[in-house]
Design an enzyme around this catalytic site. Structure first.
Site, PDB file in Angstrom:
ATOM      1  N   SER A  46       0.813  -1.220   0.000  1.00  0.00           N
ATOM      2  CA  SER A  46       0.000   0.000   0.000  1.00  0.00           C
ATOM      3  C   SER A  46       0.845   1.269   0.000  1.00  0.00           C
ATOM      4  O   SER A  46       0.408   2.305  -0.517  1.00  0.00           O
ATOM      5  CB  SER A  46      -0.937   0.014   1.211  1.00  0.00           C
ATOM      6  OG  SER A  46      -0.208  -0.043   2.424  1.00  0.00           O
ATOM      7  N   ASP A 201      -0.551   8.150   9.334  1.00  0.00           N
ATOM      8  CA  ASP A 201      -1.320   7.382  10.310  1.00  0.00           C
ATOM      9  C   ASP A 201      -0.441   6.484  11.179  1.00  0.00           C
ATOM     10  O   ASP A 201      -0.936   5.596  11.853  1.00  0.00           O
ATOM     11  CB  ASP A 201      -2.376   6.531   9.600  1.00  0.00           C
ATOM     12  CG  ASP A 201      -1.765   5.587   8.561  1.00  0.00           C
ATOM     13  OD1 ASP A 201      -0.514   5.528   8.468  1.00  0.00           O
ATOM     14  OD2 ASP A 201      -2.522   4.918   7.845  1.00  0.00           O
ATOM     15  N   HIS A 204       1.531   4.590   6.951  1.00  0.00           N
ATOM     16  CA  HIS A 204       1.657   5.076   5.571  1.00  0.00           C
ATOM     17  C   HIS A 204       2.344   6.436   5.560  1.00  0.00           C
ATOM     18  O   HIS A 204       2.133   7.259   6.450  1.00  0.00           O
ATOM     19  CB  HIS A 204       0.279   5.158   4.910  1.00  0.00           C
ATOM     20  CG  HIS A 204      -0.411   3.833   4.838  1.00  0.00           C
ATOM     21  ND1 HIS A 204      -1.382   3.460   5.740  1.00  0.00           N
ATOM     22  CD2 HIS A 204      -0.241   2.793   3.981  1.00  0.00           C
ATOM     23  CE1 HIS A 204      -1.795   2.237   5.441  1.00  0.00           C
ATOM     24  NE2 HIS A 204      -1.113   1.802   4.386  1.00  0.00           N
TER      25      HIS A 204
END
Length: 246
Positions: A46, A201, A204
């Protein structure tokens, strides 16, 4: 050398382009691209999938290599190296034209569940070797997982995976000297004065975190393979000053 001064470009004969257009355009154009356009291929999770957000490292690399390398990005949110390897045969990679491969995995592998790591460290190392094996002629950068300032989904234990990433690079370089480099993102992010600013967060990357990663990638290329810096690669198609009055 600036772009405006660059005379070292990939040129194409008009007759060749004419043949491509006149004879089965789709098939010929694909062949034409494969023949001339070298690539930077990125495989990750991600953090890579989000790499086109403002300031993201994929966007920065695409800008960095404008008309020098095509940048192919395959980021898979939530995937471990096991998942990426499982679907590798289905990813439309251009292996022969990949000059540089970046593999940034491990952040999900190192999650600690009730039954152990999401993907055990020995398997992670073998997966990295398997993912890079199809690229025998490419230079390879392995990016280790960085720190996390908050637990997302599960607690993470990165250190064994950093070691595994380093061992993978050593193995690749034993097979072929100077073929691989390591970015120890764990130490880089851990030693940053205010690491919480590197993340949105806790996991990320923020634009600052992505900038840090981008700069490390460029530094690695500059040190190990300066021939792959943009100014040392041919420009794809002539510069505008060469064709303005033609």
């Amino acid at each position: 050398m600036s772009d405006s001064q660059d005379k070292n470009y990939i040129s194409f004969e008009k007759t060749e382009i004419g043949q491509i257009v006149s004879e089965a355009p789709a098939e010929k154009y694909v062949s034409f691209q494969k023949k001339y356009f070298n690539r930077l291929t990125i495989i990750g999770d991600s953090i890579t999938q989000k790499g086109f957000t403002p300031g993201g490292y994929c966007a920065e690399l695409m800008n960095f290599y404008q008309r020098r390398l095509r940048v192919d990005v395959w980021g898979f949110s939530g995937y471990t190296s096991r998942h990426v390897l499982r679907y590798l045969p289905e990813i439309p990679l251009e292996i022969d034209s990949t000059k540089l491969l970046i593999v940034f995995l491990g952040t999900n592998d190192c999650q600690l569940t009730e039954t152990g790591y999401m993907c055990p460290v020995d398997e992670f190392k073998n997966n990295l070797l398997a993912l890079t094996r199809p690229f025998p002629h490419s230079k390879i950068i392995i990016v280790s997982p960085g720190i996390c300032t908050k637990d997302i989904c599960f607690k993470r234990e990165q250190e064994p995976y950093v070691i595994a990433a380093s061992e993978t690079v050593n193995t690749l370089n034993k097979s072929k000297a100077n073929s691989a480099g390591l970015i120890n993102l764990y130490e880089i992010t851990k030693s940053y004065p205010t690491p919480e600013l590197l993340f949105t967060d806790g996991l990320h990357f923020s634009s600052l975190g992505y900038s840090l990663l981008f700069n490390e990638i460029v530094a690695t290329i500059s040190k190990a393979w300066p021939e792959l810096l943009p100014n040392n690669l041919p420009l794809q198609f002539p510069h505008w000053s060469e064709i303005l009055f033609t």
